[in-house]
Design an enzyme around this catalytic site. Sequence first.
Site, mmCIF file in Angstrom:
data_model
loop_
_atom_site.group_PDB
_atom_site.id
_atom_site.type_symbol
_atom_site.label_atom_id
_atom_site.label_comp_id
_atom_site.label_asym_id
_atom_site.label_seq_id
_atom_site.Cartn_x
_atom_site.Cartn_y
_atom_site.Cartn_z
ATOM 1 N N CYS A 1 38.050 43.988 39.087
ATOM 2 C CA CYS A 1 39.054 42.604 38.769
ATOM 3 C C CYS A 1 40.503 42.932 38.937
ATOM 4 O O CYS A 1 41.329 41.755 39.226
ATOM 5 C CB CYS A 1 38.862 42.125 37.482
ATOM 6 S SG CYS A 1 37.023 41.436 37.239
ATOM 7 N N HIS B 1 38.742 32.722 38.286
ATOM 8 C CA HIS B 1 38.898 34.160 38.505
ATOM 9 C C HIS B 1 38.415 34.567 39.914
ATOM 10 O O HIS B 1 37.505 35.074 40.089
ATOM 11 C CB HIS B 1 38.252 35.002 37.444
ATOM 12 C CG HIS B 1 38.578 36.547 37.503
ATOM 13 N ND1 HIS B 1 39.646 37.223 38.362
ATOM 14 C CD2 HIS B 1 37.827 37.524 36.812
ATOM 15 C CE1 HIS B 1 39.551 38.362 38.059
ATOM 16 N NE2 HIS B 1 38.271 38.679 37.107
ATOM 17 N N CYS C 1 41.219 43.471 32.359
ATOM 18 C CA CYS C 1 40.139 44.674 32.406
ATOM 19 C C CYS C 1 39.321 44.447 33.559
ATOM 20 O O CYS C 1 39.544 43.694 34.706
ATOM 21 C CB CYS C 1 39.130 44.229 31.185
ATOM 22 S SG CYS C 1 38.406 42.359 31.281
#
Length: 388
Positions: A93, A343, A373
């Site tokens: 991510c 996202h 994270c």
Amino acid sequence: MELRSREAYLIDGVRTAVGKRGGALAQTHSADVGGHVLSALVERTGIDPRAVDDVIFGCLDPIGSQAANVARTSWLAAGLPESVPGVTLDRQCGSSQQAVHFAAQAVLSGTADLVVAGGTQNMSTVPMMASSYLGEQFGHPDALSTSDGWQRRYGNQEISQFRAAEMIAQKWDISRTTMEEYALESHARAIRAIDGGRFSSQIVAYGSFDTDEGPRRDTTLEKMAALQPLRDGGTVTAAVSSQISDAAAAILIAAPSGVERHDLKPRAKIRQLTVLADDPVMMLTAPIAATARALERAGLDVTDIDLFEANEAFAPVVIAWMRELQIPHDKVNVNGGAIALGHPLGATGARIIIDLLEELERADLRFGLVTMCQGGGQANVTIIERTE
């Protein structure tokens, strides 16, 4: 403004609006969306594109439209000079945030004057973990379960972001109601930002598409409470999780020599770059320790940071991070986060850096911090400081 010989300056950044799964960008090629923000960044900054030393893009699951080094193909798809190279990276991510780190490190080392960093991701056509699923065709159904070394160290337990989110909610005693209230506020902030035109200067329209699709104007706590948990017996639901999305974003990072040579006006400088890892099973807790380390190395305290961006992979991740570091919610994700805005994995880091910079300028503030994270129990932290 006097420029120091060893600084990495953030010149400008642009992004597409974030499309929801099956939305406005679902059928677009990842290189075309990536190329769109690259050409817009070149036009906005006025640089000679031949002077760019490298293009560093984040992108997960590099198959299909994201294969063949999408950083390079995005640059070429935009019609930009063939002499400029590109490289694609995967830090889960945090990939486009890491792209910014690598760009800044190249500049700080003195080996580059101008580097473009960012990312592109189409999760509608290339689902999350698609590369792992593809591995089934080659006799490796899971990246971890077929590793002898991994099995010896961690055993045959489930490694999942959904399990990790539940573990965090349990460890920090975060109730479902608390998570849902946090998620509702994320949507409210994003809607206020959209209605107030706060994203208009950072978004470059892709055709007629110029507005983030994720925020839900009709959501309520009652609707959230009616959803089934993602895991049996759990409390984490889709309502408190980041949305599957499509988007691209790009940022220009420059050395003082690049600033002077191309008559650029820096908007901020990179004050600190940190990456740290933690338990890969609980997976999503590393921003806590990484933020503490970044602040220590920068010689700053939580109270010195004016605004924070912490990626909302799941509500409990950000709530636990705020609690551990005593960070007030009114300084965090002031325009909403991934629960509302989505996202797009390979592009999110760059998107939230751009938004943080614009909010610092809007409120005439100095320091901003970005963290998120990542799979494998990792976290990046970037601290930026506005230039005068």
